[in-house]
Design an enzyme around this catalytic site. Structure first.
Site, PDB file in Angstrom:
ATOM      1  CG  PHE A   1      -0.354   0.426   2.507  1.00  0.00           C
ATOM      2  CD1 PHE A   1      -0.447   1.736   2.937  1.00  0.00           C
ATOM      3  CD2 PHE A   1       0.306  -0.490   3.322  1.00  0.00           C
ATOM      4  CE1 PHE A   1       0.102   2.145   4.146  1.00  0.00           C
ATOM      5  CE2 PHE A   1       0.854  -0.097   4.522  1.00  0.00           C
ATOM      6  CZ  PHE A   1       0.759   1.217   4.943  1.00  0.00           C
ATOM      7  CE  LYS A   2       3.734   1.811   4.932  1.00  0.00           C
ATOM      8  NZ  LYS A   2       5.002   1.511   5.562  1.00  0.00           N
ATOM      9  CG  ASP A   3       4.110   0.647  -4.390  1.00  0.00           C
ATOM     10  OD1 ASP A   3       5.264   1.063  -4.197  1.00  0.00           O
ATOM     11  OD2 ASP A   3       3.854  -0.554  -4.618  1.00  0.00           O
TER      12      ASP A   3
END
Length: 466
Positions: free
Chosen positions: A110-112
């Site tokens: 999810f950090k993308d």
């Protein structure tokens, strides 16, 4: 819109200044002087927007020192089909829960979703100013690779990413350490994530060093990360709310409090979020706070290594922004509480505990290794969907707070392949490896192992800064 520090020691500053600074000069965290407000009609008018265009609208509420056309160009580049084959799809599960798919980007986590925007806006602003920047960050697993993939090869930027030596999965290590770009520096420190974060905060708090070597941040201490994450809460709400104004709940696996803080911000802005369900693993400092009002971070020696390693965190570096709201946005009170934390190792806000849910919608729960395995196995058997261990923590806790007629969106954390050993333990099956990554763990790796020592990290930065 101007920004201030949670500790009150910074003059108001525009977005692009705080973007490049990271931690505030007084050691606090930056946030808007006032949050923008959204009404039901405005939200509903955004329902048909593609993700990139919605991101430009939401981020434009926080950024008034970048022209709107330039901001839209950046969000369209960040969220292009070549970067995200799918953008935040909704995945219904048989047990009434919904997954918000946030792991379709280049590093499968999810950090993308926020980091790809940061890569665009950093390069844009540095070019506009004719400056360089040395990014210093710490990762417990996914922040590092997402930052490095977003910033690799970017002009005028070097990345120094600290990670806890031996405490990430083999896939996570390979994603980071296999990068061979000259501007990417992986430093594995002999310690736990909290100690890596302490080094980051120490160097960011050394104003002479920070200014001389142009230090910036990509961890969620950087407000731009939080603002970009607010977007997918609004996107998720618009996908599942049957009628304008209908409430939706979100469950979020949380270690450092950045991801769920973005949900808190969205709720404070007026998004009809009923509950924010915080899920921790065995390192349950945050769950203990929401249950008791006592914030009691644990030392590194008491931080357990678990099968959801990205949440093996006992000091949530983003928590201070929520505390700022809890105490009525009083910077002096925040400074006092942070002083108590330094002196006594804890602070007590139990007098405010009824408002955690009543005013802010927060509830919390804990998931163990056994819970993780059971949830991964049961979800796969019932729905045919494999989830990673962190998402399993979110699903387990979310199931305790399901309510009739209120959709519960669980934020997906990563694809299962990043934690293959736990998936095999739970299901007996090896998770699918995305095309092009079959040989990832066999690729040559480039990493410098150091003691968890501020001096050693500072010396490395001196020798490799841009």
């Amino acid at each position: 819109m101007n920004y201030l520090s949670t500790r009150g020691g910074m003059p108001p500053a525009p977005f692009c200044d705080i973007l490049l600074e990271g931690l505030a000069p007084d050691g606090g965290l930056t946030l808007p002087e006032q949050l923008p407000r959204l009404d039901t009609a405005t939200l509903d008018s955004w329902r048909a927007l593609p993700y990139a265009d919605l991101a430009a609208r939401v981020l434009g509420l926080f950024i008034d020192d970048i022209p709107a056309a330039d901001l839209l160009a950046m969000t369209r580049a960040a969220y292009a089909p070549s970067v995200f084959p799918q953008l935040a799809p909704i995945k219904p599960l048989d047990d009434g829960l919904l997954l918000l798919g946030l792991s379709e980007g280049p590093t499968l986590a999810f950090k993308d979703m926020a980091m790809q925007f940061l890569g665009q806006v950093f390069e844009y602003e540095l070019a506009r100013r004719g400056q360089t920047l040395n990014i210093l960050g710490a990762t417990s697993g996914d922040t590092g690779s997402a930052a490095e993939y977003a910033l690799r090869g970017k002009a005028g930027i070097a990345v120094f990413m600290l990670s806890p030596h031996g405490r990430m999965s083999a896939f996570q290590r390979a994603q980071m350490y296999s990068l061979q770009d000259d501007n990417i520096h992986n430093l594995a420190l002999r310690g736990v994530f909290d100690e890596c974060q302490d080094v980051v905060k120490s160097l960011a708090g050394d104003l002479d060093f920070k200014q001389r070597y142009r230090l910036g941040a990509v961890n969620s201490i950087n407000w731009a990360r939080i603002a970009a994450q607010v977007v997918y809460y609004i996107w998720g709400y618009l996908r599942v709310a049957a009628r304008p104004g209908d409430p939706v709940s979100f469950a979020v696996p949380s270690g450092n409090f950045g991801n769920i803080l973005a949900g808190h911000v969205a709720r404070q802005m007026g998004v009809p979020i009923h509950r924010l369900v915080l899920a921790t693993n065995e390192n349950n400092v945050l769950e203990e706070f929401f249950r008791t009002g006592l914030y009691r971070p644990r030392p590194a020696s008491q931080t357990q290594a678990t099968s959801s390693p990205s949440m093996d965190i006992s000091r949530a570096s983003n928590f201070e922004r929520f505390v700022f709201d809890l105490v009525g946005r009083d910077p002096q009170r925040v400074s006092e509480l942070m002083g108590q934390l330094g002196t006594h190792g804890q602070f007590d806000l139990s007098a405010l505990q009824p408002g955690f849910e009543g005013q802010y919608g927060f509830v919390a729960g804990t998931s163990t290794h056994a819970d993780r395995l059971m949830t991964i196995r049961a979800t796969f058997e019932r729905s045919g969907v494999l989830v990673d261990p962190h998402t399993a923590d979110g699903l387990k806790v979310a199931s305790q707070y399901l309510e009739p007629d209120i959709p519960m969106l669980v934020l997906e954390t990563a694809l299962p392949v990043k934690f293959a050993q736990t998936i095999v333990e739970a299901t007996g099956q090896w998770p699918a490896i995305p095309a092009g990554l079959e040989d990832l763990e066999q690729r040559p790796q480039r990493v410098q192992v150091l003691d968890c020592d501020v001096g050693q990290v500072a010396d490395y930065i001196r020798r490799h800064a841009v």
